[in-house]
Design a protein around this motif. Structure first.
Motif, PDB file in Angstrom:
ATOM      1  N   GLY A  85      33.437   1.368 100.780  1.00 12.46           N
ATOM      2  CA  GLY A  85      33.749   2.583 101.515  1.00 12.46           C
ATOM      3  C   GLY A  85      34.360   3.622 100.591  1.00 12.46           C
ATOM      4  N   VAL A  86      34.365   4.863 101.030  1.00  4.95           N
ATOM      5  CA  VAL A  86      34.884   5.956 100.204  1.00  4.95           C
ATOM      6  C   VAL A  86      36.334   5.710  99.812  1.00  4.95           C
ATOM      7  CG1 VAL A  86      35.506   8.412 100.225  1.00  4.95           C
ATOM      8  CG2 VAL A  86      33.281   7.670 101.109  1.00  4.95           C
ATOM      9  N   ASP A  87      37.151   5.213 100.719  1.00  5.19           N
ATOM     10  CA  ASP A  87      38.561   5.005 100.421  1.00  5.19           C
ATOM     11  C   ASP A  87      38.735   3.977  99.297  1.00  5.19           C
ATOM     12  OD1 ASP A  87      41.308   5.448 100.818  1.00  5.19           O
ATOM     13  OD2 ASP A  87      41.462   3.610 102.011  1.00  5.19           O
ATOM     14  N   GLU A  88      37.946   2.900  99.332  1.00  4.79           N
ATOM     15  CA  GLU A  88      38.050   1.868  98.308  1.00  4.79           C
ATOM     16  C   GLU A  88      37.376   2.281  97.001  1.00  4.79           C
ATOM     17  OE1 GLU A  88      36.162  -0.965 101.206  1.00  4.79           O
ATOM     18  OE2 GLU A  88      37.538  -2.346 100.214  1.00  4.79           O
TER      19      GLU A  88
ATOM     20  N   TRP B 225      35.080  12.228 103.622  1.00  2.00           N
ATOM     21  CA  TRP B 225      36.510  12.130 103.344  1.00  2.00           C
ATOM     22  C   TRP B 225      37.300  11.588 104.529  1.00  2.00           C
ATOM     23  CZ3 TRP B 225      38.578  12.040  98.785  1.00  2.00           C
ATOM     24  CH2 TRP B 225      39.960  12.175  98.622  1.00  2.00           C
ATOM     25  N   ASP B 226      36.714  11.622 105.713  1.00  2.00           N
ATOM     26  CA  ASP B 226      37.422  11.100 106.884  1.00  2.00           C
ATOM     27  C   ASP B 226      37.621   9.590 106.810  1.00  2.00           C
ATOM     28  OD1 ASP B 226      34.635  10.835 107.037  1.00  2.00           O
ATOM     29  OD2 ASP B 226      34.684  10.615 109.217  1.00  2.00           O
ATOM     30  N   GLU B 227      36.922   8.914 105.859  1.00  3.10           N
ATOM     31  CA  GLU B 227      37.115   7.481 105.676  1.00  3.10           C
ATOM     32  C   GLU B 227      38.381   7.168 104.876  1.00  3.10           C
ATOM     33  OE1 GLU B 227      33.730   5.535 104.037  1.00  3.10           O
ATOM     34  OE2 GLU B 227      32.288   6.635 105.268  1.00  3.10           O
ATOM     35  N   VAL B 228      38.938   8.182 104.237  1.00  4.40           N
ATOM     36  CA  VAL B 228      40.131   7.982 103.409  1.00  4.40           C
ATOM     37  C   VAL B 228      41.370   7.876 104.296  1.00  4.40           C
ATOM     38  CG1 VAL B 228      41.580   9.016 101.614  1.00  4.40           C
ATOM     39  CG2 VAL B 228      39.076   9.198 101.481  1.00  4.40           C
ATOM     40  N   ASP B 229      42.243   6.962 103.942  1.00  2.00           N
ATOM     41  CA  ASP B 229      43.499   6.807 104.671  1.00  2.00           C
ATOM     42  C   ASP B 229      44.331   8.074 104.488  1.00  2.00           C
ATOM     43  OD1 ASP B 229      45.948   6.117 105.705  1.00  2.00           O
ATOM     44  OD2 ASP B 229      46.075   4.174 104.697  1.00  2.00           O
ATOM     45  N   ARG B 230      44.546   8.815 105.581  1.00  3.65           N
ATOM     46  CA  ARG B 230      45.243  10.099 105.463  1.00  3.65           C
ATOM     47  C   ARG B 230      46.718   9.943 105.134  1.00  3.65           C
ATOM     48  NH1 ARG B 230      45.272  12.336 111.689  1.00  3.65           N
ATOM     49  NH2 ARG B 230      46.128  10.455 112.706  1.00  3.65           N
ATOM     50  N   TYR B 231      47.247   8.718 105.282  1.00  2.00           N
ATOM     51  CA  TYR B 231      48.648   8.502 104.948  1.00  2.00           C
ATOM     52  C   TYR B 231      48.820   8.113 103.481  1.00  2.00           C
ATOM     53  CZ  TYR B 231      49.226   8.528 109.983  1.00  2.00           C
ATOM     54  OH  TYR B 231      49.213   8.898 111.295  1.00  2.00           O
TER      55      TYR B 231
ATOM     56  N   ARG C 103      45.138   7.652  95.818  1.00  2.00           N
ATOM     57  CA  ARG C 103      44.143   6.984  94.972  1.00  2.00           C
ATOM     58  C   ARG C 103      42.775   7.648  95.103  1.00  2.00           C
ATOM     59  NH1 ARG C 103      44.532   1.863  93.049  1.00  2.00           N
ATOM     60  NH2 ARG C 103      42.424   1.378  93.769  1.00  2.00           N
ATOM     61  N   ALA C 104      42.379   7.909  96.327  1.00  2.00           N
ATOM     62  CA  ALA C 104      41.076   8.548  96.535  1.00  2.00           C
ATOM     63  C   ALA C 104      41.055   9.952  95.941  1.00  2.00           C
ATOM     64  CB  ALA C 104      40.756   8.601  98.029  1.00  2.00           C
ATOM     65  N   MET C 105      42.152  10.676  96.086  1.00  4.49           N
ATOM     66  CA  MET C 105      42.218  12.032  95.528  1.00  4.49           C
ATOM     67  C   MET C 105      42.141  11.991  94.007  1.00  4.49           C
ATOM     68  SD  MET C 105      42.349  15.225  96.241  1.00  4.49           S
ATOM     69  CE  MET C 105      42.908  15.265  97.954  1.00  4.49           C
ATOM     70  N   THR C 106      42.842  11.034  93.405  1.00  3.13           N
ATOM     71  CA  THR C 106      42.786  10.899  91.943  1.00  3.13           C
ATOM     72  C   THR C 106      41.367  10.601  91.478  1.00  3.13           C
ATOM     73  OG1 THR C 106      45.059  10.057  91.886  1.00  3.13           O
ATOM     74  CG2 THR C 106      43.671   9.612  89.965  1.00  3.13           C
ATOM     75  N   GLY C 107      40.693   9.701  92.192  1.00  2.00           N
ATOM     76  CA  GLY C 107      39.308   9.397  91.839  1.00  2.00           C
ATOM     77  C   GLY C 107      38.409  10.605  91.957  1.00  2.00           C
ATOM     78  N   LEU C 108      38.620  11.417  93.002  1.00  2.00           N
ATOM     79  CA  LEU C 108      37.794  12.612  93.189  1.00  2.00           C
ATOM     80  C   LEU C 108      38.032  13.617  92.071  1.00  2.00           C
ATOM     81  CD1 LEU C 108      35.760  13.842  95.184  1.00  2.00           C
ATOM     82  CD2 LEU C 108      37.692  15.003  96.292  1.00  2.00           C
ATOM     83  N   VAL C 109      39.282  13.756  91.652  1.00  2.00           N
ATOM     84  CA  VAL C 109      39.599  14.668  90.553  1.00  2.00           C
ATOM     85  C   VAL C 109      38.944  14.184  89.257  1.00  2.00           C
ATOM     86  CG1 VAL C 109      41.456  15.548  89.084  1.00  2.00           C
ATOM     87  CG2 VAL C 109      41.735  15.515  91.579  1.00  2.00           C
ATOM     88  N   LEU C 110      39.026  12.886  89.002  1.00  2.00           N
ATOM     89  CA  LEU C 110      38.388  12.341  87.801  1.00  2.00           C
ATOM     90  C   LEU C 110      36.880  12.555  87.835  1.00  2.00           C
ATOM     91  CD1 LEU C 110      40.289   8.923  87.405  1.00  2.00           C
ATOM     92  CD2 LEU C 110      40.534  10.977  85.987  1.00  2.00           C
ATOM     93  N   LEU C 111      36.272  12.366  88.996  1.00  2.00           N
ATOM     94  CA  LEU C 111      34.827  12.579  89.123  1.00  2.00           C
ATOM     95  C   LEU C 111      34.464  14.040  88.886  1.00  2.00           C
ATOM     96  CD1 LEU C 111      32.027  11.527  89.826  1.00  2.00           C
ATOM     97  CD2 LEU C 111      32.581  11.831  92.257  1.00  2.00           C
ATOM     98  N   GLY C 112      35.239  14.936  89.446  1.00  2.00           N
ATOM     99  CA  GLY C 112      34.978  16.357  89.220  1.00  2.00           C
ATOM    100  C   GLY C 112      35.119  16.734  87.751  1.00  2.00           C
TER     101      GLY C 112
END
Length: 289
Positions: free
Chosen positions: A109-112, A170-176, A180-189
């Protein structure tokens, strides 16, 4: 050994000269890799079976300064292995999160997956960047392939699709705990931006390198017309220069070669069987595969 040489020199044996020639070369052949030993022995046997070829072959070998076993070309190196690793990491970034064409479901999943996707992409981009300095003379992505910039663009497009997919889900990401997901997205960008810049740099460097006529003349395997060994060409053209009687003697010498090498335990039985099915002319020109 003396008895063997005397037996091979029996004038009744039409292949005595071939056997005697191979016998004198055994110690030298043992020091070769098996494919090279087969080629060298088969060529020596032809020269013994058709003596008139010796002077032409010796003169050409002296002039070319080689043995004609293989033409020079750009070789696989550590940079090429690292290139494959970088490409696999780049593709893994997509494989972790994009839906499978088989069942429509992603591996994670996106969060993982987001952090792992970002790490794979950024490590891949960094490896490609580190390799760029010596890339122009590498086997896989050298300037002669004219393919480095295109590869970087394709990888960048794949990562852009992954980036859009992650954002769209992004709705699959734990909003609390989105860190981790944000860091991964930044690295991908960052990886997407880096590979895009690398594509521009690679295109410019290739254009400069290809202005050199020597580099531009190379084919996709890194060979240029000047790399072709004239001695190798001579061996490739040899069958067309033989009379029918000489060709029969040459073909017979090939069988004797395999027999001698197998008898001396320099060739395994299964390899000897395989090589007996090959056209002798292919082995003379250096192909034992």
């Amino acid at each position: 050994m003396t008895d063997r040489v005397l037996r091979n020199s029996d004038p009744i044996d039409p292949d005595a000269d071939v056997r005697a020639e191979l016998t004198t070369r055994l110690s030298e052949l043992r020091g070769r890799q098996r494919p090279d030993a087969v080629v060298e022995a088969s060529r020596a046997a032809v020269l013994a079976a058709v003596p008139r070829l010796r002077s032409a072959q010796a003169r050409l070998a002296r002039d070319s300064g080689g043995d004609g076993r293989r033409a020079s070309r750009t070789r696989w190196g550590a940079r090429d292995t690292a290139t494959v690793v970088a490409l696999l990491l780049g593709l893994l970034a997509a494989g972790l999160v994009l839906p499978s064409p088989r069942n429509g479901r992603p591996a994670l999943g996106v969060d993982e997956a987001a952090m792992w996707v970002g790490l794979c992409a950024i490590v891949s981009a960094v490896i490609f960047g580190l390799l760029e300095r010596g890339r122009l003379t590498s086997f896989l992505l050298g300037a002669h392939t004219r393919g480095a910039a295109r590869l970087y663009v394709v990888v960048g497009v794949v990562w852009t699709v992954v980036f859009a997919y992650v954002v769209g889900n992004w709705d699959e990401v734990d909003r609390y705990e989105p860190a981790r997901a944000m860091t991964g997205l930044v690295l991908l960008g960052t990886a997407v931006a880096g590979i895009a810049a690398l594509a521009v740099v690679a295109r410019r460097r290739d254009r400069v390198a290809l202005a050199d006529p020597i580099t531009a003349a190379k084919d996709e395997w890194g060979r240029s017309p000047g790399d072709v060994d004239p001695l190798r060409q001579w061996w490739a053209a040899l069958p067309s220069t033989l009379t029918p009687a000489e060709r029969r003697a040459a073909d017979r010498s090939y069988g004797v070669t395999l027999e001698v090498l197998e008898g001396e335990k320099m060739l395994r039985a299964r390899d000897a069987r395989r090589l007996r099915r090959k056209n002798p002319a292919a082995v003379w020109r250096g192909d034992t595969g």
